[in-house]
Every structure is written in structure tokens, then in C-alpha cells.
Design a protein around this motif. Structure first.
Motif, PDB file in Angstrom:
ATOM      1  N   LEU A  52       3.530   6.480   3.416  1.00 39.66           N
ATOM      2  CA  LEU A  52       1.779   7.327   3.730  1.00 39.66           C
ATOM      3  C   LEU A  52       0.916   6.136   4.867  1.00 39.66           C
ATOM      4  O   LEU A  52       1.342   5.159   4.077  1.00 39.66           O
ATOM      5  CB  LEU A  52       1.643   7.450   2.421  1.00 39.66           C
ATOM      6  CG  LEU A  52       1.851   8.111   1.495  1.00 39.66           C
ATOM      7  CD1 LEU A  52       1.207   7.761  -0.012  1.00 39.66           C
ATOM      8  CD2 LEU A  52       2.810   9.510   1.045  1.00 39.66           C
ATOM      9  N   LEU A  53       0.770   7.267   5.704  1.00 36.44           N
ATOM     10  CA  LEU A  53      -0.093   6.611   7.178  1.00 36.44           C
ATOM     11  C   LEU A  53      -1.115   7.060   6.590  1.00 36.44           C
ATOM     12  O   LEU A  53      -1.626   8.249   6.133  1.00 36.44           O
ATOM     13  CB  LEU A  53       0.899   7.351   7.911  1.00 36.44           C
ATOM     14  CG  LEU A  53       1.973   6.552   8.986  1.00 36.44           C
ATOM     15  CD1 LEU A  53       2.231   7.679   9.914  1.00 36.44           C
ATOM     16  CD2 LEU A  53       2.606   5.942   8.801  1.00 36.44           C
ATOM     17  N   LYS A  54      -2.076   6.128   6.438  1.00 39.42           N
ATOM     18  CA  LYS A  54      -3.844   6.197   6.074  1.00 39.42           C
ATOM     19  C   LYS A  54      -5.209   5.769   7.501  1.00 39.42           C
ATOM     20  O   LYS A  54      -6.033   5.979   7.190  1.00 39.42           O
ATOM     21  CB  LYS A  54      -3.976   5.239   5.315  1.00 39.42           C
ATOM     22  CG  LYS A  54      -3.589   5.633   3.402  1.00 39.42           C
ATOM     23  CD  LYS A  54      -3.837   4.592   2.423  1.00 39.42           C
ATOM     24  CE  LYS A  54      -3.523   4.965   1.227  1.00 39.42           C
ATOM     25  NZ  LYS A  54      -3.818   4.305   0.034  1.00 39.42           N
ATOM     26  N   SER A  55      -4.186   5.906   8.722  1.00 43.80           N
ATOM     27  CA  SER A  55      -5.114   5.545   9.822  1.00 43.80           C
ATOM     28  C   SER A  55      -4.722   5.721  10.756  1.00 43.80           C
ATOM     29  O   SER A  55      -3.048   5.417  11.068  1.00 43.80           O
ATOM     30  CB  SER A  55      -5.639   4.032   9.374  1.00 43.80           C
ATOM     31  OG  SER A  55      -4.825   3.214   9.706  1.00 43.80           O
ATOM     32  N   GLU A 103      -2.428   2.807  11.643  1.00 45.49           N
ATOM     33  CA  GLU A 103      -0.684   2.777  10.862  1.00 45.49           C
ATOM     34  C   GLU A 103      -0.258   3.970  11.912  1.00 45.49           C
ATOM     35  O   GLU A 103       1.533   3.313  12.051  1.00 45.49           O
ATOM     36  CB  GLU A 103      -1.069   2.763   9.473  1.00 45.49           C
ATOM     37  CG  GLU A 103      -1.823   1.849   8.418  1.00 45.49           C
ATOM     38  CD  GLU A 103      -2.577   2.560   6.940  1.00 45.49           C
ATOM     39  OE1 GLU A 103      -1.740   3.327   6.766  1.00 45.49           O
ATOM     40  OE2 GLU A 103      -2.630   1.545   6.375  1.00 45.49           O
ATOM     41  N   SER A 156       0.738  -1.103   0.191  1.00 43.42           N
ATOM     42  CA  SER A 156      -0.359  -0.186   0.076  1.00 43.42           C
ATOM     43  C   SER A 156       0.751   1.265  -0.186  1.00 43.42           C
ATOM     44  O   SER A 156       2.243   1.013   0.015  1.00 43.42           O
ATOM     45  CB  SER A 156      -0.585   0.144   1.171  1.00 43.42           C
ATOM     46  OG  SER A 156      -0.300   0.160   2.320  1.00 43.42           O
ATOM     47  N   ALA A 157      -0.076   2.276   0.301  1.00 45.91           N
ATOM     48  CA  ALA A 157       0.894   3.726  -0.073  1.00 45.91           C
ATOM     49  C   ALA A 157       0.838   3.912   1.242  1.00 45.91           C
ATOM     50  O   ALA A 157       2.442   4.264   1.260  1.00 45.91           O
ATOM     51  CB  ALA A 157      -0.369   4.540  -0.479  1.00 45.91           C
ATOM     52  N   ALA A 158       1.059   3.367   2.421  1.00 43.83           N
ATOM     53  CA  ALA A 158       1.969   3.075   3.701  1.00 43.83           C
ATOM     54  C   ALA A 158       3.380   2.290   3.743  1.00 43.83           C
ATOM     55  O   ALA A 158       4.106   2.731   4.707  1.00 43.83           O
ATOM     56  CB  ALA A 158       1.045   2.727   4.859  1.00 43.83           C
TER      57      ALA A 158
END
Length: 915
Positions: free
Chosen positions: A776-779, A782, A753-755
Motif C-alpha cells: 500500500l502506498l499512502k503518499s 512513497e 505501515s500499510a505500505a
């Protein structure tokens, strides 16, 4: 080169100008006193503190002796309004007193007041109309407890000021109202031994001018400090087990009068302000709403006075009302409204806070004094309500017991562990609980019981106390628990203040049954001082006397026999005698021919005093198991036992361990300062106990080497809790186990993922600007994962009761039940020891059965399963025995005492030093 004497060359005229030597100046103290109650007019017939002790209130920290002297002077000045009673004696022989203050007619008939309160406390003996008549005539009552922690000093001086003000204040409507409606009980000093330790140190350390700097020597007590009593107990945690004489005396006095309000006055860190009720969450579910509401009324009246005086305060942010074993919670369960007060401490004459303000000792005394008067006024204003609520509490307790279809009655069979069952039953009687003992066999709820079983019906005034101490699980409120889990998820500290489990049957490891109805059987009421009498069957035995192992009566028989110089054997394995009687592993064998001619008389005397059940035999024939002369039957030794003392030992752990060995096992202990152990010749001792503590600095590698040498020569080293952590350190290697980090479940497989960090074309190790690949952190999840500490210890546990499985085929656990219960606290979890090094003699149960009581984080529960509790590692002629938790914590884990006796006495007998 010899230096010539130049003194004769000093001119006489100059010498005559030197000032005369000044007389020694007394140590300076707080230069100004405070008007404790501005505008008060006092009766000159009542002596002031200054008149009796030579200083104004708060100008000096009053010693126990001077406090007693002042109270005696008050009693002589106003005998019609104050009476003083002794309620006990401390370990060091200091007198414990309480004063009762009230109008002359009540003081003159104080025992009638006590009798009336006993009547009001039992709705089974009067009807509502009779109760109303008592409520209409009785005064309300307030009990003020001071300085249970000896270095929380201000409340004792406040007690003196409160008593003086009550007796001497004139033309004061508040005091007149208190005398008209209320009795005030004052326990001025609950811990005289600890206070004297603090006061002596403080005045030995203070300089010409007392320092307010927290770094100064007078603000930093040496080990163990003044908080605890002689046996280093935090007596504010002793209200369940009642192990200390100071606690026992207070419990007896409170049960005699049953005061409506009980306040425990403490001190806290000097950077705070003042705390009073309402308490913080969670509340014990066996409290009722009237008690909580009355505490709120107390708090509001305190607030009125604190606002008037300009005192800062706070409420309900800390100091919860869940654990029933404090001085501010135990009285709740006879129907009082009880609370704690905490003042920011000067811990001496003055203290400079982090904000730069200075608080003085008189200020701390004044705040406690004002709170005490405010509380007494609340009791006077609400006299009828408090008495009515007290009566209704008893009614509700009885009704709740009758309505309980599952746990109406608790039964203690008293078969497996007669001594433990007896101690638990008499402890409940000491708490004021009605305990019946069956005179003959009976059946209840489909189960048969032998005569001698103990019966506790919860449909009694103390029924709620029984429920909160006998029920296996007392739950905290769900909203509170939900908030704690939320805080953990956010990596914040939890708000659990103390242990979350305290079931007495579990801690005593005693089987109890619950029956959903009343039990009718011929019985008699047990008292707290009913003796446990031992018995010798076939007292004129020709061959030997046998004592089944497995309870503390047998344990005390062993220690008494060894001190009497008797020869005692112990079987490593269970055996069956020729007359088909079964004896568990560890059972004692006292052979007639190996002992003095009066052995029968000695055995009878020891059995009677210890409570042990002894059987004489005329034959040594054994049909199963080891014979009396087998190699599996060892001769017990009388070990010299040493214990680490002083820094870095936990004083609470050291005190509890010493108390258990000396006062429960009846065996002497030699305390040795920890740093001496690094190089001392320990050959005089067979057993050394390291209570919980980090010994890294006091012992280090050199000390560990000294201990290893001693162990190999035949010593038995026993480590508790943090001491076990020290023993497992790689450079110390006294125990071949390791402390575990928190278990982290492997991340679930997921699509990239982007993370996922992206490469920027450069190796971050070679980056000159120390940058790392971006991500990238999405939540929030994360984010938490990104900041997770890979070397994190398991989350800290406030204190739960956990089930421990016990190896039944090792001599170290002879006579110990297959399952025992231990307190688990902190965050230490250890790897099992390998067979090449030793043996896991006891370990925590599987995940499903591990938690016996309390609230345990799920991750800790999973990781703790099957991990060691008791570790045995032989070395040369001796051994190291490690407890991963503290088996003597607060001296209330009676169910572990037989195991601990084995690790001292059976281990010493199994070690093989040159004899």
C-alpha cells in the motif's frame, strides 16, 4: 576449368542494338526553386546568385569560396551601398568577411558612424543633449551572424539572399524604410573551415538523387563533423575566452561599430520548426528590461511575417539568456539586444521528418532570409528607441558601478601568477573593458598593492560585463531554480541549458580583490596587445639560470628551451639558494656548463619571448631543499606526445586538448586514430593523451593490454573525464578506482505501515504467474520511493566550478597552488585510489567549501566532497594519470594549465624507460 570467351559468339546485329554509352549525368539536386519573396521586383543591374554561381538560391549548398565570389560581385555592382571588410583569417587560412549595407551617404562615411557610436557608448564624454543630437541623426544598426557551426548550412545562403534582396529589391516600402533608417551588417560565414568540411563530405557522399532519409550517408557526417572549426571548437562557446582567431576578429569588429541588434542564425534538429525570441528562462541578471523588451519586439515582427508566409515557429521554450559566452549573449553586455534564431535543418538537400513531411534546403534558406528582413525592419521602425536604449544602457552600467559599495573596483595584484594575471587583464582589454595598470605602489580598501597591479573600475560602460565575468556567483532566478528542483523530485530532466558558472578569475585561478570605492593611483591603460616581457637578472651567470615554476611564462620557457635542445633540470621540491632566495617546487635550472657557449644569449631570447622571469646565479649552493645535483632534481626530457583522435573521442575534448598543448604550451602533438592504438607500437611516444570518450569499442580489452604493456615500458598515459571512466572498467583496469552510483541515505526507522509488502502465503520466487507481494502506498513520497532505481547514477550536472585541494608534497603537483578550480559536469564520481595502487594527487574540497560558483544539486555536493580529481597510478617504468573531469574544457580553465604541463613534461621526466 577454363571458361571459354563467349563474346565473339554475340551476333553483330544484336550488338548494334545496344544503346550508346550515356554521358555522365551531373548529380541531381532539389528540382524546384522557391520564390524567396513572392512578388519582389529586382534591379537587373544587381547580379543574381544564378548569374554568378550557376544555380538558383538554395539549389546547392554554397561553398566558402563561392560565397566570397558572390559578395565580391555584389560589391562591384553597388559599391556606393555595400562595403566588404576582412576581419580575420581562419586557422586553415580562409578569409573572414563582413558586409555593410546602407544608404550611400552612410556607407561613404562609415568610420564617422563608428566614431559616433563610440561617443554614444560613453556618457562620460557627452551630456544628454549631445546624446539626443546623435540619436536624432544616427541610423540604427543590425548585425546578422551566420553559420558559426559549419554544418548549420542554410544561414550562409540566406546571407547571400538577404544581401541581394536589400540591394536589388525595387519599389519595396520595407527595403526603402530599412535604407532610410538602418545599417545592416552581414557576417555570412563565421566558420569557413567547418563549412568546407561539411560541404566536401556531403557532395562526396550524395548519390544520383539526394536522399531525404535520416539514415542516408549524406545525413550522417563522419567524425568530427562540420560543426566545429579547425581546432574542433564549438565557437559559439568561445566568446568568453576568445581563444580562436575567428572569434577574436568578430569581437573586434562588433566593438568597433557596437550595432544595436545582433542576431546569431543557427540550425537545429530537422523535426522541429523555427525558434526566435523571446528567449527561455533564466535570464542573466545583468541584462536590463529594455533589452528583453526589444527582443520581444523583434520576435513579434518576425511572427507577423511568419504568419504571412505560413511558417511554424515557437519561442521561449528553450535557448535561455543566462550564459554570457554565446554569440547571441556576449553583445548584450555592450548594450545590444541580441538573440538566436534556429531553423529546422535539412542537413543537405532535403530531410524527411518523423511526421513524414519533407523539408528542403531552399525552405530553410527562405525562413532565415525572411527572419533577417523582418529583423531589419524592426530596427528601422524602432531606430530612435534602440539608440536611446543603447545610450541608457551605458548610463545605467556606469551608475550601477558607482552605487556598488562592495564591488565597485576589482584589483588583480599580479604577484602570485604574473603570467596568468597578465593574460586575464589583457583578455578583459580584448573584450573592450578599460583596464588600468598601476605605475607605482598604492593602497585601496585597507590593503597594499605593488606597482603593476591591474585595476578595473566597474563604473564604466562595460561595467556590467565586468560584473558578470568577475563576480564569483551569478544567480539564476529563484523561481526557475525552484522549478528545477520540483522537476528533479518528479524524476524529470532539468531545464538548465549550459554551464551555470563562468567566473574568469576562478577559471584562471587568479586572486582578485574587490573594493567598494574608486581607486586613485598613477596608472596607464592596458591594451589587448600589450606584451608580457620577460627579464633576466644577472644575465652573465657563471653557474646556472633559475626560472621559478608555477605560471605559464615558465611553462613556455621550458618548451622553448627543450625545442632549442637545451639541458634543463627541474627540482621536485622547493629550495632556497645561498643568497636566501626561495624557489617553488618545479623550478627550472639551466646549468651553464651543461649547455652551449651562447647559453646566455639563448636564455635571454627565450625569456623575452615567453615572459619568464629568470635569475642567474654564480653558485650552486642551496641552503634548503634539493641541490642542483640531487636525485630530487630531475633532467627534463622532450617528450613525443600522441593523442587519441577520431571515433569514439569527443571531438570537443580532443580539439581543446590539442589546442592547449599546441597553442598554449607551444608543443607539437601527433594525433593517432583511436582504433590504431589497440595494436600500434607506441614505443616512439613517451606520452599518450586520451581525451574524453568511451573507448570500449575502439580499444577494448586487447587495446587496454597494449596500453598496459606500453605504460610498463615507461609510457605516460593521461586520461580525461569519460576516458577515465573507460580506464576504471573492471575488464580494462588501467586505473584501480571505481565509478560510484548515487548515494542513497538509509531509510529512517519507522513503524511497520500499510505500505510494507504483505505476504500472500506464497513465495514470489516460486509464483507461476510472476506476481509479487502486495503493498500500500499512502503518499507521493512513497510512490517515488517505490519506483526508485537502486543502481542510479548521480544526477547530471550542467556545469559548475568546484574547488580542488592539491597535494603539495608530490612531484606531479610541483608549483601548483594548494587550491585550484575545475569545471564539474555530468554525473561521474569516483572512489579514491588505495595507497597500494597509487595516489590521490588532487581531490574535491569538503562539502562546505566545494562549490566555487554555479548551482549544484545538494546530493551531488555531498557525494563529491573529498573524491579524487587527479589520480596517479605507477605501473612498471611508467604511469597512468587520470583526470576525473576535463582539464582543457573549452580551453578556458587556464588555472589548470600548470598541473597539465606537469602531467605531460614532469611525468615524462619521472618515467624510467630504457634511454
Amino acid at each position: 576449368m577454363k571458361i571459354p570467351n563467349l563474346l565473339p559468339l554475340i551476333p553483330l546485329a544484336f550488338a548494334l542494338q545496344l544503346p550508346a554509352q550515356a554521358a555522365p549525368q551531373p548529380l541531381s539536386h532539389v528540382p524546384t526553386s522557391i520564390a524567396m519573396w513572392p512578388g519582389a521586383q529586382y534591379d537587373s543591374q544587381i547580379p543574381t546568385i544564378e548569374q554568378i554561381l550557376g544555380y538558383k538560391i538554395g539549389e546547392r549548398i554554397t561553398s566558402n569560396e563561392d560565397m566570397l565570389r558572390y559578395f565580391d560581385a555584389l560589391a562591384q555592382a553597388a559599391p556606393e551601398r555595400i562595403k566588404i571588410f576582412n576581419y580575420g583569417q581562419s586557422w586553415e587560412g580562409r578569409k573572414l568577411i563582413y558586409a555593410v549595407i546602407g544608404k550611400p551617404e552612410t556607407i561613404a562615411h562609415l568610420e564617422q558612424f563608428a566614431a559616433d557610436m563610440q561617443t554614444l557608448a560613453d556618457p562620460r564624454k557627452l551630456n544628454n543633449q549631445q546624446a539626443k543630437a546623435l540619436i536624432d541623426k544616427l541610423p540604427s544598426s543590425v548585425w546578422l551572424e551566420h553559420s558559426v557551426h559549419g554544418n548549420e548550412i542554410s544561414s550562409t545562403d540566406a546571407a547571400m539572399m538577404t544581401t541581394y534582396h536589400l540591394l536589388a529589391a525595387q519599389h519595396d516600402a520595407v527595403i526603402d524604410k530599412i535604407f532610410a533608417n538602418t545599417l545592416v551588417f552581414i557576417d555570412p560565414l563565421q566558420n569557413p573551415d567547418g563549412r568546407n568540411r561539411f560541404v566536401n563530405y556531403y557532395y562526396q557522399s550524395v548519390g544520383m538523387v539526394p536522399s531525404s532519409d535520416r539514415l542516408s550517408v549524406e545525413h550522417n557526417e563522419p567524425w568530427p563533423g562540420g560543426r566545429s572549426n579547425h581546432y574542433l571548437f564549438d565557437m559559439n562557446r568561445d566568446w568568453l575566452a576568445i581563444t580562436q582567431p575567428e572569434t577574436a576578429g568578430r569581437v573586434s569588429a562588433l566593438l568597433h561599430y557596437k550595432p544595436n541588434i545582433v542576431i546569431d542564425l543557427h540550425e537545429m534538429g530537422g523535426d522541429s520548426s523555427y525558434f526566435f525570441v523571446p528567449a527561455a528562462n533564466p535570464f542573466n541578471p545583468h541584462m536590463n528590461q529594455a533589452q528583453i523588451a526589444n527582443n520581444t519586439l523583434v520576435g513579434k515582427n518576425n511572427a507577423k511575417y511568419f504568419d504571412h508566409f505560413g511558417f511554424d515557429y515557437f519561442t521561449h521554450e528553450v535557448f535561455d539568456a543566462f550564459y554570457p559566452g554565446y554569440g547571441d549573449s556576449w553583445p548584450t553586455f555592450y548594450g545590444a539586444s541580441a538573440a538566436t534564431y534556429e531553423v529546422a535543418s535539412a542537413r543537405g538537400d532535403s530531410f524527411r521528418t518523423v511526421t513524414g513531411n519533407t523539408i528542403t534546403y531552399p525552405q530553410t534558406v527562405q525562413k532565415h532570409f525572411v527572419a533577417a528582413i523582418a529583423t531589419a525592419e524592426m530596427a528601422a521602425d524602432n531606430r530612435q528607441k534602440l539608440l536611446s536604449d543603447f545610450y541608457q544602457y551605458q548610463q545605467q552600467a556606469i551608475s550601477a558601478g558607482k552605487d556598488d559599495s562592495k564591488e565597485r573596483t576589482f584589483i588583480i595584484p599580479a604577484v602570485r601568477d604574473a603570467a596568468g594575471s597578465y593574460k586575464l587583464a589583457t583578455l578583459m582589454a580584448k573584450h573592450g573593458v578599460e583596464v588600468q595598470q598601476a605605475d607605482k605602489p598604492f593602497s585601496a580598501c585597507g590593503k597594499d598593492y605593488a606597482a603593476g597591479a591591474y585595476i578595473i573600475d566597474t563604473a564604466q560602460p562595460r561595467g556590467r560585463f565586468v560584473k558578470t565575468t568577475f563576480t564569483k556567483q551569478v544567480d539564476m532566478a529563484q523561481d526557475f531554480l525552484k522549478e528545477q528542483e520540483r522537476r528533479r523530485a518528479r524524476k524529470l530532466d532539468d531545464e538548465i541549458y549550459d554551464v551555470t558558472a563562468w567566473s574568469l578569475p576562478l577559471m584562471f585561478n587568479i586572486d582578485t580583490d574587490a573594493c567598494g570605492k574608486a581607486v586613485a593611483v598613477s596608472s596607464h591603460q592596458l591594451t589587448a596587445d600589450t606584451p608580457l616581457l620577460g627579464k633576466v637578472t644577472h644575465a652573465d651567470a657563471k653557474v646556472a639560470y633559475l626560472v621559478p615554476w608555477g605560471d605559464m611564462a615558465a611553462g613556455r620557457f621550458l618548451t622553448a628551451a627543450l625545442q632549442a635542445g637545451l639541458t634543463v633540470k627541474s627540482a621536485d621540491k622547493a629550495f632556497v639558494t645561498g643568497d636566501n632566495k626561495h624557489y617553488p617546487a618545479g623550478s627550472l635550472i639551466v646549468e651553464v656548463k651543461a649547455n652551449p657557449e651562447n647559453i646566455a644569449e639563448l636564455v635571454n631570447h627565450i625569456a623575452h619571448n615567453s615572459g619568464a622571469q629568470v635569475t642567474g646565479v654564480d653558485s650552486s649552493w642551496v641552503s634548503q631543499g634539493p641541490s642542483f645535483g640531487s636525485e630530487n632534481t630531475i633532467t627534463m626530457t622532450a617528450p613525443n606526445v600522441a593523442m587519441a583522435w577520431d571515433e569514439p573521442v569527443s571531438s570537443l575534448s580532443a580539439g581543446a586538448a590539442r589546442f592547449v598543448v599546441e597553442q598554449e604550451f607551444h608543443w607539437p602533438v601527433t594525433a593517432i586514430r583511436s582504433d590504431k592504438l589497440a595494436s600500434a607500437n607506441l614505443s616512439h611516444y613517451q606520452v599518450l593523451i586520451l581525451p574524453s570518450g568511451d573507448y570500449s569499442s575502439a580499444l577494448g580489452e586487447a587495446g587496454a593490454t597494449n596500453l598496459k604493456t606500453w605504460v610498463k615500458q615507461g609510457g605516460v598515459l593521461i586520461t580525461f573525464a569519460d576516458a577515465t571512466r573507460f580506464a576504471t572498467q573492471p575488464k580494462i583496469s588501467l586505473l584501480d578506482v571505481q565509478q560510484e552510483l548515487a548515494y542513497k541515505a538509509p531509510p529512517a526507522t519507522a513503524e511497520k505501515s500499510a505500505a510494507t509488502p504483505s505476504k500472500n502465503g506464497a513465495d514470489d520466487k516460486d509464483s507461476k504467474d510472476n506476481r509479487v507481494p502486495g503493498q500500500l502506498l499512502k503518499s507521493n513520497a512513497e510512490l517515488i520511493s517505490a519506483i526508485e532505481n537502486d543502481k542510479e547514477t548521480p544526477d547530471n550536472v550542467a556545469g559548475v566550478l568546484a574547488n580542488v585541494e592539491v597535494d603539495q608534497e608530490h612531484w606531479l603537483t610541483a608549483g601548483v597552488n594548494p587550491q585550484v578550480v575545475s569545471l564539474v559536469s555530468g554525473h561521474d564520481i569516483y572512489t579514491p585510489i588505495k595507497l597500494a595502487s597509487g595516489k590521490n594527487v588532487a581531490w574535491f574540497a569538503d562539502e562546505k567549501h566545494l562549490l566555487a560558483s554555479g548551482y549544484l544539486w545538494q546530493e551531488n555536493l555531498q557525494q563529491l566532497a573529498y573524491k579524487p580529481f587527479l589520480i596517479y597510478q605507477p605501473s612498471g617504468k611508467g604511469m597512468v594519470i587520470g583526470y576525473t573531469e576535463d582539464p582543457t574544457s573549452r580551453a578556458y580553465l587556464d588555472g589548470l594549465n600548470v598541473m597539465l604541463m606537469n602531467t605531460i613534461f614532469r611525468a615524462a621526466a619521472h618515467a624510467t624507460p630504457l634511454r
